[in-house]
Enzyme design. Structure first.
Site: not given
Ligand SMILES: [Zn+2]
Length: 1077
Positions: A276, A278, A388, A593
């Protein structure tokens, strides 16, 4: 007595500790298994020669730039920094003769992140320095070092470049979410050449599995736990330091344990590697671009070494960055996609926040994402992948289906801080009744570590195992990237089918979902939003980002519609398709997000603001270009005799517009009122839907005479009443709304003793996630803002207003203009706040004489209802909720909506509704929301319940101002610019967007939705020349052909009949024909 007996059963704890010590890298490491892990190691010159070049400031130069620079010698112990600075290390490596025939690795630990480059500029692999669980500091230089003989007696020399980024995997904070320390330093801890003893490592991984399986002992005994402990103990006994044969003996003991298979009914885990990343969070976008290259190159290296390995990555935006900045890596990704190991997944442009973006934004996330995946990888994603994000809109099931996907993966609700979400594999039914197969990984994480203990544990947390005996398991370090490590892949190799554990296989997530679809019995359903019971502050933090997002969404809507119209009016006008795609990509990027929710560091908001401001500037200019094609006779304000007023909503509007540059001519029939606050001329305009309409300024007096003027009444107690034909609003001397009287119904809306526009300051001290969370206890500690003063500003006839001024908290202040126009019952509050608080939250509250157990909140393409009480913990958890342009409290016969122009956090308890205005968190941005803010909210009273009201349209009016251009009426004929689109029959349907088709034709796409939750049959007519009409999905693939009919009204062109189910999104594709002259 047998002196070789085992003591395992009598001392499980001692035996487990013995095992830990046998594997420890911190104690007994000279005599335990760790002593055997390496067969060779060299450091320093001549084998490892290091030189360094520091990039200028915080620049991130390319390899081509870096390789040309002057390098100077450097050694282990060197300190990289400050935070975010880039350093390039050139490593000249001379492989020792004794390593010949062996696999040789470089261990390079800079304590921060780095990228390994070849001498010729090929990005090879990422490095995650430090000593955390995500540590990955080895790079395989050669699988088999050549003999000196083969190299004509010259030692093998390899030159590598290491691009060192002065940040950890989680940025540069002192603790995870702390604001970054600008002066962090990272020590170059290791730079060695080593040879792994793969047999010893294999033994190490065997023992990791056994240790985990023995972990429940002695409290939760089982056959396999005891066998695992006994096996491991026997393996420790077999090992002799310095004797390689004993490693093989120990492994042979282990092999017997691993040979016992599980039963047929065993749970099946589908394992998928992921990292993941971000897209921005504790680091800026520019660092993310490097994280992608580091993480994915590492994973592709593993794909070469572990042919069974499968890895999924989401977010088209990340692939696009890789394509532009690392074209060679992108080509490698494409190869790995082809062979099925690299799986692009998710269907969207980025992993967005699902609370705040508009319905059309969500549509664009999928449109951009699916088109990207299809173009570059030949296939769309069937799985909507959003592990997430902070809550899930009830319209997602419909949008996902309309985007050609059918499965949904997430896990975030496992973070709920009040109620445990009751399902793992279930059908999620959306607002309109669409449903998608949904799975929330029972491991409750997307950064699983591929340990036996976690795999066994996740099985216990599977809540729907009676219906579906399988689960997805997302392993690999993440958030800051990284991904699976060698150890994880090694462990998974050992547990494919072992008695005492679920079966594990590497699989494409589609395989999991397709199998569930085929085999699952009677899956349970969950209807409506997946409300996330945490991170409720993300509806409010980083106010400017939210405001700019709303502004961009509405501006792009206007640009698209007006550009379509301009194109049909002037065949020479080119619809700015590429530019609009680019702008939507930028807006969708900032909806990531951690960006739009407000949970990133300050640097991220500097970037996002710059992106938004550029989009706004481009959009304003494109809108102007389209308007100037449509309205050729525009002139400067001073010479204007009229106004061309543009209404892009699909219904007629009568409103007061504020126009710069016009002057009030005393005694004439012209402009009747100037707004005192900013000296703008106020003009009353009536415009049909989807039209441009001329307003003759010389007849304003006559127009204004047709309406009841708004007026101001000063009361003896210092309060002021603003009154028009609809309502009388009393503002007390201290700025509160103490009465709101519906004049037509003669109904008082403010209960006796209560008031509205009450500014409240809350203590806002969340438990940990500062920018993310508002906690329920903050509602227990509220102070009211007192001592405001008011001044009358405007006194009609079109607008009346009072100014309110107050000090707020310790160091902040607010100035408001409360205004009422002659044309609406809506009372507006325009606010300027100078905000300098520390962990306080500012809300505004309105208490109404209206009682209902439910309040209604706008969501994407519809509304959701939530309780106004706190009966159960599920009700209580929704103490702060997200809404878009409005929330409404209605009882039988009457209601009041609270509208906003850029706020999203609402809270309704009994008959009081509050809107959250500002927060002051200090992490991860120490300066979050400090300084000046301007925003607006409004109250709109209406007869009937919400479903019978005009609230949806009024909220559009409040957000989507009528545009206008000064024109010379003698040179203008705007008659043809009328009713480009019209909707008949259904007040509950909104025409939300009009855009050019994605296929580069001159075809037109119109998107509509049902707003209140009922059926509708609507006639959509258009004055544009259209040759055919079809309904489509949101990817603009034609579905049913619609019959084109001559419109009912003259001059209206043609029409189609559309039917809607409650909250349905309908997309109509109009094929165009050449315009007739
Ligand atoms: Zn995230």
């Amino acid at each position: 007595m047998d002196r070789h007996m085992s003591y395992v059963q009598k001392h499980p704890k001692v035996t487990k500790d013995r095992l830990l010590h046998f594997m420890s890298k911190n104690m007994l490491q000279d005599v335990n298994l760790c002593a055997a892990l390496y067969n060779g190691r060299v450091s320093g010159a001549p084998h490892v020669k290091l030189e360094i070049w520091a990039a200028n400031g915080l620049e991130r130069p390319t390899f081509a730039v870096a390789a040309k620079q002057e390098y100077s010698p450097v050694e282990v112990g060197h300190s990289f920094g400050p935070s975010w600075a880039s350093h390039w290390v050139r490593a000249t490596l001379q492989i020792p003769e004794e390593f010949a025939g062996k696999e040789v690795r470089l261990i390079f630990n800079p304590s921060c992140e780095a990228m390994v480059w070849s001498e010729t500029g090929e990005p090879l692999q990422g490095i995650t320095g430090g000593n955390g669980i995500e540590k990955h500091v080895d790079y395989v230089i050669t699988k088999c070092a050549p003999q000196l003989l083969e190299l004509q007696q010259q030692p093998l020399r390899v030159v590598l470049y290491l691009e060192v980024a002065s940040n950890g995997m989680f940025g540069n904070g002192e603790y995870m979410i702390a604001a970054p320390d600008p002066n962090r330093k990272f020590e170059l801890e290791t730079a060695d050449l080593v040879v792994y003893n793969h047999d010893a490592w294999a033994l190490y991984y065997d023992l990791q599995i056994l240790k985990d399986l023995a972990d429940p002992l002695p409290d939760t005994p089982s056959v396999r736990a005891w066998q695992a402990l006994a096996t491991a103990n026997a393996m420790v006994n077999a090992f002799e330091p310095g004797d390689p044969d004993t490693i093989a003996k120990a492994r042979a003991i282990g092999a017997q344990f691993f040979a016992a298979k599980g039963g047929e009914a065993n749970h099946q885990v589908y394992a998928i590697g992921n990292c993941h990343i971000d897209t921005a969070w504790l680091w800026p976008y520019d660092e993310t671009k490097r994280k992608i290259a580091r993480s994915w190159s590492t994973q592709m290296d593993y794909m070469d070494r572990y042919p069974e390995y499968k890895f999924a990555a989401s977010q088209a935006q990340q692939f696009e960055w890789l394509r532009i900045l690392y074209p060679a890596l992108f080509e490698r990704v494409k190869e790995k996609v082809k062979c099925g190991q690299f799986i692009p997944i998710g269907a969207t442009w980025c992993e967005f926040d699902a609370n705040l973006p508009s319905g059309e934004s969500l549509v664009r996330q999928f449109l951009l994402g699916q088109r990207y995946f299809e173009k570059h990888f030949g296939e769309r994603s069937k799985v909507f992948w959003l592990p997430d994000t902070f809550g899930y809109s009830s319209q997602l099931p419909q949008i996902v289906q309309l985007a050609g996907a059918k499965y949904f993966f997430t896990q975030k609700l496992s973070w709920n801080n009040i109620n445990k979400f009751p399902h793992t594999t279930f059908r999620w039914i959306g607002l309109d009744g669409s449903h998608i197969l949904t799975h929330m990984a029972p491991a409750e994480t997307y950064t699983a570590q591929a340990t036996a203990i976690q795999l066994v544990d996740s099985l216990k947390k599977h809540k729907d195992i009676a219906y579906s005996n399988e689960s997805l398991y997302l392993y690999g370090n993440g958030d800051g990237g990284g991904g699976p490590l060698e150890a994880m892949l090694e462990r998974l190799r050992r547990v494919e089918d072992v008695d005492g554990m679920p079966k594990v296989k590497h699989a494409h997530p589609n395989e999991f979902y397709e199998h569930v679809e085929k085999t699952a019995k009677e899956l349970v359903s969950w209807k409506g939003e997946l409300y996330f019971e945490l991170h409720r502050g993300t509806y409010t933090s980083q106010a400017l980002t939210k405001k700019l997002n709303r502004q961009c969404e509405l501006l792009l809507r206007d640009v698209e519609m007006l550009s379509v119209l301009a194109q049909t009016i002037d065949s020479g006008f080119v619809y700015p398709a590429d530019e609009l795609t680019r702008m939507w990509q930028q807006v969708c990027l900032n909806q990531f997000h951690d960006v739009i929710p407000g949970s990133s560091i300050e640097m991220v908001y500097q970037d996002s603001t710059a992106i938004y401001e550029e989009v706004v500037a481009s959009a304003v200019s494109l809108k102007q270009q389209a308007l100037s094609v449509m309205i050729a006779s525009s002139t400067d304000a001073l010479h204007a005799t009229g106004l061309a007023v543009v209404n892009t909503s699909s219904w007629a509007r009568t409103e007061v517009v504020a126009v710069p540059g016009l002057v009030q001519q005393a005694g004439s029939g012209g402009v009747q009122q100037m707004r005192k606050r900013d000296d703008l001329a106020l003009v009353l305009a009536t415009v049909p839907g989807c039209s441009v309409h001329a307003v003759d300024l010389s007849t304003q007096a006559a127009a204004v005479e047709q309406v009841t003027p708004v007026r101001v009444v000063r009361e003896k107690d210092g309060s002021v009443v603003l009154q028009n034909a609809f309502v009388a609003a009393r503002i007390s001397a201290d700025g509160r709304l103490t009465s709101l009287l519906d004049l037509q119904q003669q109904r008082e809306l403010v209960p006796s003793g209560a008031s509205g526009n009450v500014l409240e300051l809350y203590d806002d001290l969340p438990i940990y996630w500062d920018a993310w969370d508002i906690e329920i206890y903050s509602q227990e500690k509220v102070r009211l803002v007192q001592g405001a003063s008011i001044t009358v500003v405007d006194e009609g006839p079109l607008v009346a207003s009072v100014a309110v001024e107050a000090k707020v908290g310790k160091a902040s202040s607010i100035r408001q203009w409360i205004s009422l126009s002659a044309s609406s019952a809506r009372l507006d509050f325009d606010c300027d706040v100078d905000w300098h608080e520390n962990r306080k939250c500012l809300k505004v509250a309105f208490t109404w004489d209206i009682y209902s157990d439910q309040a209604t909140y706008e969501t994407q393409f519809g509304v959701v209802q939530r309780p106004t009480h706190r009966n159960t913990t599920w009700d209580m958890a929704k103490f702060e909720v997200c809404a878009h342009k409005f929330a409404d409290l209605s009882e039988y016969g009457y209601g009041v909506a609270l509208l906003n122009d850029c706020k999203y956090g609402y809270s309704t308890l009994a008959n009081t509704m509050t809107l959250t205005l500002l927060r002051a968190p200090k992490a991860p941005d120490a300066n979050c929301d400090m300084g000046r803010h301007s925003f607006r909210y409004a109250v709109y009273p209406h007869t009937g319940t919400f479903n019978e009201s005009n609230v949806v349209r009024e909220a559009y009016h409040f957000n989507l101002a009528l545009s206008h251009l000064p024109v010379d009426l003698s040179a203008t004929n705007l008659a043809a610019l009328s009713s480009f689109f019209a909707l008949d029959n259904a007040p509950n349907v909104v025409l939300d967007s009009v855009k050019a088709a994605e296929d580069d034709s001159r075809d037109i796409v119109v998107r509509l939705y049902e707003t209140y939750g009922g059926h509708a049959r609507v006639i959509l007519s258009t004055s544009l020349d259209v040759a055919a009409a079809h309904t489509t999905n949101i990817l603009e693939e034609k579905d049913t052909e619609l019959e084109l009919r001559q419109a009912v009204a003259p001059g209206q062109g043609q029409s189609v009949a559309l039917s809607f189910r409650p909250f349905e999104i309908v997309t109509v594709y109009f094929s165009t024909s050449p315009r007739k002259n």
